[in-house]
Each structure stands twice: as structure tokens, then as C-alpha cells.
Design a protein around this motif. Structure first.
Motif, PDB file in Angstrom:
ATOM      1  N   ASN A 159     -76.754 -40.015 -28.547  1.00  0.00           N
ATOM      2  CA  ASN A 159     -75.575 -40.858 -28.330  1.00  0.00           C
ATOM      3  C   ASN A 159     -74.250 -40.138 -28.564  1.00  0.00           C
ATOM      4  N   VAL A 160     -74.321 -38.857 -28.915  1.00  0.00           N
ATOM      5  CA  VAL A 160     -73.118 -38.046 -29.107  1.00  0.00           C
ATOM      6  C   VAL A 160     -73.232 -36.807 -28.223  1.00  0.00           C
ATOM      7  N   LEU A 161     -72.265 -36.613 -27.360  1.00  0.00           N
ATOM      8  CA  LEU A 161     -72.231 -35.437 -26.487  1.00  0.00           C
ATOM      9  C   LEU A 161     -71.198 -34.469 -27.037  1.00  0.00           C
ATOM     10  N   ALA A 162     -71.612 -33.216 -27.249  1.00  0.00           N
ATOM     11  CA  ALA A 162     -70.695 -32.204 -27.772  1.00  0.00           C
ATOM     12  C   ALA A 162     -70.824 -30.936 -26.940  1.00  0.00           C
ATOM     13  N   GLY A 163     -69.778 -30.145 -26.917  1.00  0.00           N
ATOM     14  CA  GLY A 163     -69.872 -28.910 -26.166  1.00  0.00           C
ATOM     15  C   GLY A 163     -68.642 -28.039 -26.256  1.00  0.00           C
ATOM     16  N   GLY A 164     -68.877 -26.745 -26.194  1.00  0.00           N
ATOM     17  CA  GLY A 164     -67.811 -25.757 -26.097  1.00  0.00           C
ATOM     18  C   GLY A 164     -68.164 -24.808 -24.980  1.00  0.00           C
ATOM     19  N   PRO A 165     -67.835 -25.139 -23.734  1.00  0.00           N
ATOM     20  CA  PRO A 165     -68.211 -24.295 -22.599  1.00  0.00           C
ATOM     21  C   PRO A 165     -67.730 -22.863 -22.783  1.00  0.00           C
ATOM     22  N   PRO A 166     -68.410 -21.893 -22.169  1.00  0.00           N
ATOM     23  CA  PRO A 166     -68.009 -20.487 -22.309  1.00  0.00           C
ATOM     24  C   PRO A 166     -66.526 -20.303 -22.039  1.00  0.00           C
ATOM     25  N   CYS A 167     -65.871 -19.518 -22.894  1.00  0.00           N
ATOM     26  CA  CYS A 167     -64.417 -19.427 -22.833  1.00  0.00           C
ATOM     27  C   CYS A 167     -63.908 -18.142 -22.210  1.00  0.00           C
ATOM     28  N   GLN A 168     -64.798 -17.222 -21.812  1.00  0.00           N
ATOM     29  CA  GLN A 168     -64.320 -15.903 -21.418  1.00  0.00           C
ATOM     30  C   GLN A 168     -63.304 -15.944 -20.287  1.00  0.00           C
ATOM     31  N   THR A 169     -63.515 -16.809 -19.296  1.00  0.00           N
ATOM     32  CA  THR A 169     -62.593 -16.810 -18.162  1.00  0.00           C
ATOM     33  C   THR A 169     -61.283 -17.512 -18.473  1.00  0.00           C
ATOM     34  N   TYR A 170     -61.236 -18.251 -19.607  1.00  0.00           N
ATOM     35  CA  TYR A 170     -60.008 -18.929 -19.997  1.00  0.00           C
ATOM     36  C   TYR A 170     -59.284 -18.201 -21.126  1.00  0.00           C
ATOM     37  N   SER A 171     -60.016 -17.345 -21.824  1.00  0.00           N
ATOM     38  CA  SER A 171     -59.472 -16.705 -23.010  1.00  0.00           C
ATOM     39  C   SER A 171     -58.363 -15.727 -22.665  1.00  0.00           C
ATOM     40  N   VAL A 172     -57.409 -15.635 -23.571  1.00  0.00           N
ATOM     41  CA  VAL A 172     -56.345 -14.645 -23.424  1.00  0.00           C
ATOM     42  C   VAL A 172     -56.935 -13.244 -23.372  1.00  0.00           C
ATOM     43  N   ALA A 173     -58.093 -13.055 -24.037  1.00  0.00           N
ATOM     44  CA  ALA A 173     -58.727 -11.741 -24.072  1.00  0.00           C
ATOM     45  C   ALA A 173     -59.498 -11.443 -22.797  1.00  0.00           C
ATOM     46  N   GLY A 174     -59.693 -12.415 -21.908  1.00  0.00           N
ATOM     47  CA  GLY A 174     -60.468 -12.211 -20.698  1.00  0.00           C
ATOM     48  C   GLY A 174     -59.610 -11.783 -19.524  1.00  0.00           C
ATOM     49  N   HIS A 175     -60.229 -11.696 -18.343  1.00  0.00           N
ATOM     50  CA  HIS A 175     -59.512 -11.249 -17.158  1.00  0.00           C
ATOM     51  C   HIS A 175     -58.673 -12.349 -16.524  1.00  0.00           C
ATOM     52  N   GLY A 176     -58.897 -13.612 -16.898  1.00  0.00           N
ATOM     53  CA  GLY A 176     -58.001 -14.668 -16.470  1.00  0.00           C
ATOM     54  C   GLY A 176     -58.385 -15.406 -15.214  1.00  0.00           C
ATOM     55  N   ALA A 177     -59.615 -15.227 -14.711  1.00  0.00           N
ATOM     56  CA  ALA A 177     -60.008 -15.946 -13.502  1.00  0.00           C
ATOM     57  C   ALA A 177     -59.960 -17.444 -13.727  1.00  0.00           C
ATOM     58  N   GLY A 178     -60.354 -17.885 -14.913  1.00  0.00           N
ATOM     59  CA  GLY A 178     -60.333 -19.314 -15.214  1.00  0.00           C
ATOM     60  C   GLY A 178     -58.932 -19.869 -15.310  1.00  0.00           C
ATOM     61  N   ARG A 179     -58.007 -19.082 -15.865  1.00  0.00           N
ATOM     62  CA  ARG A 179     -56.630 -19.562 -15.958  1.00  0.00           C
ATOM     63  C   ARG A 179     -56.046 -19.760 -14.568  1.00  0.00           C
ATOM     64  N   GLU A 180     -56.374 -18.847 -13.659  1.00  0.00           N
ATOM     65  CA  GLU A 180     -55.874 -18.974 -12.299  1.00  0.00           C
ATOM     66  C   GLU A 180     -56.487 -20.179 -11.601  1.00  0.00           C
ATOM     67  N   ALA A 181     -57.690 -20.561 -12.047  1.00  0.00           N
ATOM     68  CA  ALA A 181     -58.379 -21.680 -11.405  1.00  0.00           C
ATOM     69  C   ALA A 181     -58.157 -23.005 -12.116  1.00  0.00           C
ATOM     70  N   LEU A 182     -57.291 -23.031 -13.155  1.00  0.00           N
ATOM     71  CA  LEU A 182     -57.114 -24.251 -13.935  1.00  0.00           C
ATOM     72  C   LEU A 182     -56.730 -25.447 -13.073  1.00  0.00           C
ATOM     73  N   GLU A 183     -55.758 -25.267 -12.198  1.00  0.00           N
ATOM     74  CA  GLU A 183     -55.326 -26.384 -11.363  1.00  0.00           C
ATOM     75  C   GLU A 183     -56.448 -26.858 -10.454  1.00  0.00           C
ATOM     76  N   MET A 184     -57.245 -25.901  -9.958  1.00  0.00           N
ATOM     77  CA  MET A 184     -58.368 -26.273  -9.114  1.00  0.00           C
ATOM     78  C   MET A 184     -59.406 -27.066  -9.905  1.00  0.00           C
ATOM     79  N   VAL A 185     -59.672 -26.621 -11.128  1.00  0.00           N
ATOM     80  CA  VAL A 185     -60.653 -27.300 -11.968  1.00  0.00           C
ATOM     81  C   VAL A 185     -60.200 -28.714 -12.290  1.00  0.00           C
ATOM     82  N   LYS A 186     -58.907 -28.896 -12.560  1.00  0.00           N
ATOM     83  CA  LYS A 186     -58.402 -30.240 -12.857  1.00  0.00           C
ATOM     84  C   LYS A 186     -58.592 -31.179 -11.658  1.00  0.00           C
ATOM     85  N   LYS A 187     -58.489 -30.634 -10.447  1.00  0.00           N
ATOM     86  CA  LYS A 187     -58.731 -31.453  -9.255  1.00  0.00           C
ATOM     87  C   LYS A 187     -60.205 -31.838  -9.152  1.00  0.00           C
ATOM     88  N   TYR A 188     -61.091 -30.930  -9.572  1.00  0.00           N
ATOM     89  CA  TYR A 188     -62.519 -31.245  -9.539  1.00  0.00           C
ATOM     90  C   TYR A 188     -62.849 -32.405 -10.472  1.00  0.00           C
TER      91      TYR A 188
END
Length: 457
Positions: free
Chosen positions: A78-107
Motif C-alpha cells: 500500500n506504499v509505493l516508493a522509489g528513487g529512479p536512476p539519477c545519472q542522466t539528471y545529475s549535475v555530475a552526468g552528461h545531462g541527457a535527462g536535463r535536456e529531456a526534462l520538458e519532454m518528460v513532463k509532457k509524458y
């Protein structure tokens, strides 16, 4: 908004499904709170750590379980928890996720709408890094729960999410959808979200996390966990150090030039926990580090890559990541002698993440496991706030962890992998989720700061 927690959980029998469970940070938190949990984790070594720790685990891809085996999950969850992988969003990563943030919000809005999963999956496959889409999985699980025959289409009561600060805009969109539009079946939630500093919750390191806590409407307004420690302020530390060295006993001034604010904060909460607090004394197999030490991290200081950050044992650690094994430790023998000492062991690195001493780190890439984990002390505060429990006593995490017996480990692996001693065909292959190489230069990320907010229907 902070917690004014009652003495009893809002749920009679909380049971946590931990997506992207890693080596077990949130599950250790649940264990200390006497809350059962089941973790889903695709990385083999993290699963080996979990089995050795005695944690119930499914070695699988989170997306595959949702698509193909959701009905096999315990219906009482009855409790859902999660921390999806952060590499593509992390400041330490290459930033593909940051570039896709707006796209993800539309999804997110597409998932709540009438589009088929097949159409959405087809578009998600076009993303540069497949891990970017994993931030949508908690919402997809919440939706799937309302369609499950095994669960009698019963939605999750509580949702708890955490990620790096750059994912805060995604959690904001989650909150908007969950509170205003609701899931496709009409279920709505009351939600709070913010970026929190983990040293304020007894974790001996400076680490910021974007968190979201949601309760199904009718279960009461959720609140963020109440801080138990003071925030670490580098300016304050510098002032304190300068004062100690000069032996001038004068009131410490805050940034406005008045001592009242600092003194009031000191009276209300203890200072953040330091590396020395956690590592100084021997416990379990940890021999202790009684000699004062300095740590040079693998990160740039003040945004300058060439200037390595240095902290003493009287300060919290820098953010513990997969690079923790590269931190150089210097022993401060006296005012004139400093020598290089032993680098942090995985046991010590885990303790800096607030894992109990002697946690059974297993398999390969152990430093990465440590760095990717949810700090258990922080997890205890998140779960307690989400469920309306009192502020937890994280001191229980200072006791050595009791590893699973060989029989217990074999039973857990038989359930999680299909065999007591090996992975089987049903286990995911590591290469299936390795992102394609990227030659693009790294870009500096801009992290939006959020004021604490509460959203309701």
C-alpha cells in the motif's frame, strides 16, 4: 511545512514496494521502523548486497515487472516508493535527462490521458538515454495499481519519491497531476514536495535530495519531515574555525551581523553530524579513526574543478557518490605533521551514508552502490513523515547490521533470481540498460530552488 506526527501510522499495516531499490537504503529504513518492504532492483551486485543483508528482493527490470508481472506482486502493498536512476539528471552526468526534462513532463500528462501504453513506449524508446524514461515509472506503477485485478483496482495509499535536485521540476509536475487531475480512475492525492538537505536529518554528509510525499485523499494532509539537526553552513564553519584558532571568545555573527539567529538555532537543534562522530570509535569490525583527519574529495570546490574540496573530521562529508573510494584521507598527527592515511573502506563509506556498521556490501562496483543508495537515516524520516509516525530515532543505525545466514540468503535469492546460487533467464542482463556512449561536452546545470509547497485537490 514540517511534520507534527501523531503516534500511530495512518495505515494499519504499511507495506512498501521499493522501486529501483539499490543496495537497500530505504529498506534498511523500513526495517528499523518495523515496516516490511519488497525491493525491485536490476543491477546484480546490488541484489547480492540485498540478499546478504536479508532484504526481500526481486532481481528484475522495474519496467518489465510493470508490463509482464505486476499481478504477481503482493496485493497488500500500500506504499509505493522509489528513487529512479539519477545519472542522466545529475549535475555530475552528461545531462541527457536535463535536456529531456520538458519532454518528460509532457509524458506525465500523456500517461494520465487516454493514450495507450504501447504508443507511449514507442516514443520513449527514441530518447537518447533509456534511463531518462525511468523517472516516469512510479507514476506508471500508481496507474497500474488502479487497473490490477489482484489488487481489486485499489490505488496505493501513500507515495514517497526522492531524487537529485534537478528532478524537482518533474516532482512538481507529478504533484500537479496527482492533486488536480488525478489518476485515470479518478483517484487524487494530497502532495508536498521540496528539496531537502540530508545533514538536517542525521546523515553525516551534505547531500540535497528532491522529495515528494503523497497521500490518497481522505488519509490526511501529508507533511515534510521535521529537521532534527542544524544545516551545515560553510560560512558558519569558517567563522567557528577562525574563532577557535584565534581563541577569541565572542558571539558568532550570522550573515546579518547579529548573534541572535545563530544562538536560537543552536538552542533548538544539535549541530549536524560530522565524519568524526560516525567514524571515530570502533564498532563491529570497524577499527575506528581516533586520529583527527582531513579529507580531500574528488570534487571541485566553489565550482572550480581544479580546486579540490577539503574537510576535516569535524565537518560532515561531502556528498558520497561512486567516487567515494577516490577521496584522499590525511591524518593530522599534530600541528606540524600531516600524513596520508588509509582511504575510506566500503564499511566506512556506508557509515557516512548512515548505513549500519558491517552492512554486507557485496559483488562489484561497491562504491557505486554506496553512492547511489538512499541514506537510511533520511529514509527513516521520509517514511515516518509519509505515514504519520513520530520522528524516528536514527541512533538505531549505529548498531552493527546482522547479515543473513547462508540459508536465509539462499532462500531470498531463490525468490529474487529463481536459483539459490545464480541468476536465471528471468533476470535482466546488465547490457540491456547501459546507455549509449556520449561525446557531448558536459554542461553546467541550473538547479531551480523551490520553496516548500503543499498541494491539495
Amino acid at each position: 511545512m514540517t511534520s507534527t506526527a501523531p503516534q500511530q501510522s495512518i495505515l494499519d499495516r504499511p507495506f512498501v514496494l521499493d522501486l529501483f531499490a539499490g543496495p537497500g537504503g530505504l529498506d534498511v529504513a523500513g526495517h528499523e521502523l518495523d515496516i516490511p518492504s519488497l525491493g525491485i532492483e536490476w543491477e546484480k551486485s546490488a541484489c547480492l548486497t540485498r540478499y546478504a543483508a536479508g532484504l526481500d528482493t526481486i532481481h528484475a527490470d522495474v519496467s518489465a515487472i510493470r508490463r509482464d508481472a505486476f499481478e504477481s506482486l503482493p496485493p497488500e502493498i500500500n506504499v509505493l516508493a522509489g528513487g529512479p536512476p539519477c545519472q542522466t539528471y545529475s549535475v555530475a552526468g552528461h545531462g541527457a535527462g536535463r535536456e529531456a526534462l520538458e519532454m518528460v513532463k509532457k509524458y506525465i500528462h500523456r500517461l494520465i490521458g487516454d493514450e495507450s501504453d504501447e504508443a507511449i513506449d514507442a516514443d520513449l524508446k527514441k530518447l537518447t538515454d533509456p534511463r531518462t524514461a525511468l523517472v516516469l515509472e512510479p507514476l506508471r506503477y500508481a496507474i497500474q495499481a488502479t487497473r490490477s485485478q489482484t489488487r481489486a483496482q485499489r490505488p496505493y495509499d501513500v507515495i514517497v519519491l526522492e531524487q537529485v535536485p534537478t528532478v524537482a521540476p518533474v516532482w512538481e509536475r507529478y504533484a500537479e497531476v496527482l492533486t488536480h487531475k488525478g489518476l485515470p480512475d479518478g483517484t487524487k492525492y494530497e502532495v508536498v514536495f521540496d528539496v531537502l538537505a540530508t545533514e538536517r536529518y542525521g546523515v553525516p554528509q551534505t547531500r540535497s535530495r528532491a522529495v515528494l510525499i503523497a497521500r490518497r485523499v481522505g488519509l490526511g494532509q501529508p507533511s515534510l519531515p521535521s529537521p532534527t539537526h542544524r544545516a551545515y553552513e560553510s560560512k558558519e564553519w569558517t567563522r567557528r574555525s577562525a574563532s577557535a584558532e584565534s581563541q577569541v571568545h565572542q558571539p558568532t555573527l550570522d550573515d546579518t551581523g547579529t548573534p541572535e539567529a545563530d544562538e536560537k538555532e543552536k538552542d533548538e537543534k544539535p549541530s549536524w553530524r560530522s565524519m568524526g562522530d560516525v567514524l571515530r570509535n570502533s564498532v563491529g569490525t570497524h577499527p575506528g579513526r581516533p586520529t583527527p583527519f582531513l579529507v580531500r574529495s574528488n570534487y571541485g570546490s566553489s565550482g572550480i574543478p581544479g580546486r579540490r574540496g577539503v574537510r576535516t573530521d569535524q565537518q560532515p562529508a561531502a556528498t558520497v557518490t561512486g567516487r567515494i573510494s577516490r577521496f584522499v584521507v590525511f591524518e593530522h598527527l599534530d600541528e606540524n605533521i600531516v600524513r596520508e592515511g588509509a582511504r575510506f573502506s566500503m564499511n566506512e563509506a556506508g557509515m557516512l551514508q548512515s548505513f549500519p556498521p558491517d552492512y554486507p556490501w557485496s559483488g562489484t562496483a561497491q562504491a557505486q552502490q554506496v553512492g547511489n543508495a538512499v541514506p537510511p537515516a533520511f529514509g527513516m524520516h521520509l517514511l515516518s513523515a509519509a505515514l504519520g509516525l513520530p520522528i524516528p530515532d536514527t541512533k538505531t543505525l549505529s548498531k552493527p547490521w546482522q547479515a543473513a545466514t547462508e540459508d536465509q540468503r539462499a532462500k531470498l535469492r531463490s525468490h529474487g533470481c529463481g536459483d539459490a546460487d545464480a541468476c536465471t533467464e528471468r533476470c535482466p542482463r546488465p547490457q540491456d540498460q547501459v546507455p549509449p556512449p556520449s561525446s557531448r561536452p558536459r554542461k553546467k546545470a541550473l538547479v531551480k530552488q523551490f520553496a516548500p509547497r503543499s498541494l491539495g485537490p
